[in-house]
Design an enzyme around this catalytic site. Structure first.
Site, PDB file in Angstrom:
ATOM      1  N   LEU A  77      39.549  31.358  29.669  1.00 28.83           N
ATOM      2  CA  LEU A  77      38.185  31.787  29.371  1.00 28.83           C
ATOM      3  C   LEU A  77      37.988  33.224  29.860  1.00 28.83           C
ATOM      4  O   LEU A  77      38.951  33.924  30.157  1.00 28.83           O
ATOM      5  CB  LEU A  77      37.198  30.830  30.042  1.00 28.83           C
ATOM      6  CG  LEU A  77      37.192  29.398  29.482  1.00 28.83           C
ATOM      7  CD1 LEU A  77      36.416  28.468  30.400  1.00 28.83           C
ATOM      8  CD2 LEU A  77      36.605  29.384  28.081  1.00 28.83           C
ATOM      9  N   TYR A  86      35.499  31.946  37.767  1.00 30.76           N
ATOM     10  CA  TYR A  86      35.585  32.125  36.321  1.00 30.76           C
ATOM     11  C   TYR A  86      37.015  31.875  35.860  1.00 30.76           C
ATOM     12  O   TYR A  86      37.970  32.036  36.615  1.00 30.76           O
ATOM     13  CB  TYR A  86      35.045  33.474  35.859  1.00 30.76           C
ATOM     14  CG  TYR A  86      35.685  34.746  36.353  1.00 30.76           C
ATOM     15  CD1 TYR A  86      36.990  35.093  36.019  1.00 30.76           C
ATOM     16  CD2 TYR A  86      34.941  35.662  37.096  1.00 30.76           C
ATOM     17  CE1 TYR A  86      37.541  36.296  36.427  1.00 30.76           C
ATOM     18  CE2 TYR A  86      35.486  36.870  37.505  1.00 30.76           C
ATOM     19  CZ  TYR A  86      36.791  37.174  37.172  1.00 30.76           C
ATOM     20  OH  TYR A  86      37.337  38.369  37.577  1.00 30.76           O
ATOM     21  N   CYS A  87      37.140  31.424  34.617  1.00 29.07           N
ATOM     22  CA  CYS A  87      38.430  31.031  34.032  1.00 29.07           C
ATOM     23  C   CYS A  87      39.196  30.096  34.974  1.00 29.07           C
ATOM     24  O   CYS A  87      40.338  30.360  35.348  1.00 29.07           O
ATOM     25  CB  CYS A  87      39.274  32.245  33.682  1.00 29.07           C
ATOM     26  SG  CYS A  87      40.646  31.886  32.543  1.00 29.07           S
ATOM     27  N   PRO A  88      38.586  28.967  35.366  1.00 27.08           N
ATOM     28  CA  PRO A  88      39.250  28.079  36.319  1.00 27.08           C
ATOM     29  C   PRO A  88      40.448  27.366  35.698  1.00 27.08           C
ATOM     30  O   PRO A  88      40.481  27.089  34.497  1.00 27.08           O
ATOM     31  CB  PRO A  88      38.139  27.080  36.672  1.00 27.08           C
ATOM     32  CG  PRO A  88      37.278  27.038  35.439  1.00 27.08           C
ATOM     33  CD  PRO A  88      37.289  28.441  34.910  1.00 27.08           C
ATOM     34  N   LYS A 121      39.346  32.560  45.358  1.00 23.70           N
ATOM     35  CA  LYS A 121      40.262  32.896  44.267  1.00 23.70           C
ATOM     36  C   LYS A 121      40.389  34.396  44.080  1.00 23.70           C
ATOM     37  O   LYS A 121      39.395  35.116  44.041  1.00 23.70           O
ATOM     38  CB  LYS A 121      39.762  32.245  42.971  1.00 23.70           C
ATOM     39  CG  LYS A 121      40.608  32.557  41.736  1.00 23.70           C
ATOM     40  CD  LYS A 121      40.086  31.816  40.525  1.00 23.70           C
ATOM     41  CE  LYS A 121      40.783  32.216  39.243  1.00 23.70           C
ATOM     42  NZ  LYS A 121      40.307  31.435  38.077  1.00 23.70           N
TER      43      LYS A 121
END
Length: 294
Positions: free
Chosen positions: A108, A162-164, A175
């Site tokens: 994502l 975000y973008c996990p 992260k």
């Protein structure tokens, strides 16, 4: 993401399943091709086209490590193009100084800027390397790269980032990196972004606001992340000392030169022809997904 895996490594960088005993066995060759595009003025869609050209020709080339970064962009995943108010979200990003592009690999929305280094491992083993093994190769390589600064890297899904994904890289549950893969024929590209310079929480806030504007509370078939900026941080902050892209590029070259012969061969004529075709495919994809916003 269809699966959830939490794993750790011991000091021998041993992989699950005993398939790989040391990070150097990532590369099935004594020569590694090293392509540093961090100072080139490529657009992100061109970077993905370069990777595709290298993937398609990897069967008759050395394994490749390619490094790249871009001026402020938000790189969307394919699923992001299904957001109900995508135009509102993209307009918000543009108004905040970010261009937008849709990539052709998984995941994502992520942020790319001068303080974010992207690394691609391009290998000729797609048919014999599982999805998890592909991710694990990158994790082992990054752990080796960052040994001078930390030995506390963990790999698991950081919920709220975000973008996990199952192979988010974090220190103290914060992260700093995410990994994706792309496979074409027998070639494999494992791609990672490393948020090196502060402030990664500002990057996370940007993506948080993008989703709020692009979704506007509507129910969607796809589950988009509820981004919590406190779940993300830069490596500079996490290790307590400045760390920029030029430093890490130098470190990568040093690590490789200790074990491999490094080749810096530019794109061949065949690769250049494939790049041109793939670049046009990326342009067409983005025109279809973003219309006049591309």
């Amino acid at each position: 993401v269809a699966y959830f895996v939490v794993f750790s490594y011991n000091e021998t960088d041993e992989f699950r399943g005993d398939k790989m005993k040391h990070w150097t066995t990532i590369f099935p060759s004594e020569t590694v091709r090293f392509l540093d595009d961090t100072h080139n003025k490529l657009k992100p869609y061109q970077s993905f086209a370069v990777d595709d050209a290298l993937i398609e020709t990897i069967d008759h080339s050395q394994p490749v490590i390619r490094l790249w970064r871009h001026h402020p962009y938000v790189i969307l995943g394919i699923a992001d193009t299904k957001l109900p108010y995508l135009t509102d979200g993209v307009t918000f990003l543009n108004d905040n100084g970010y261009d937008v592009v849709v990539r052709n690999s998984g995941g994502l929305a992520v942020v790319a800027d001068d303080g974010v280094l992207s690394v691609s491992l391009i290998l000729p083993e797609a048919k014999t390397t599982s999805i998890n093994e592909g991710y694990e190769k990158m994790v082992a390589f990054v752990r080796e790269l960052l040994k001078p600064w930390t030995d506390n890297i963990e790999a698991f899904e950081v919920v709220g980032s975000y973008c996990p994904g199952d192979y988010d890289l974090s220190i103290g549950s914060k992260k700093f990196a995410g990994i994706s893969q792309r496979r074409v024929k027998s070639g494999l590209s494992v791609q990672i972004y490393l948020a090196l310079t502060a402030d990664n929480q500002s990057r996370a806030t940007l993506i948080q606001q993008f989703y709020r504007r692009a979704k506007q509370g509507e129910e969607t078939r796809f589950t988009y992340p509820e981004v919590d900026p406190d779940t993300m941080e830069s490596l500079t902050t996490l290790v307590g000392e400045p760390l920029d892209t030029d430093q890490l590029v130098a470190r990568i070259k040093t690590v490789l030169s200790e074990h491999f012969t490094i080749s810096d061969t530019p794109l061949t004529e065949e690769e250049q022809q494939i790049f041109t075709r793939r670049e046009q495919q990326m342009i067409d994809r983005n025109k279809k997904a973003l219309g006049p916003l591309f």
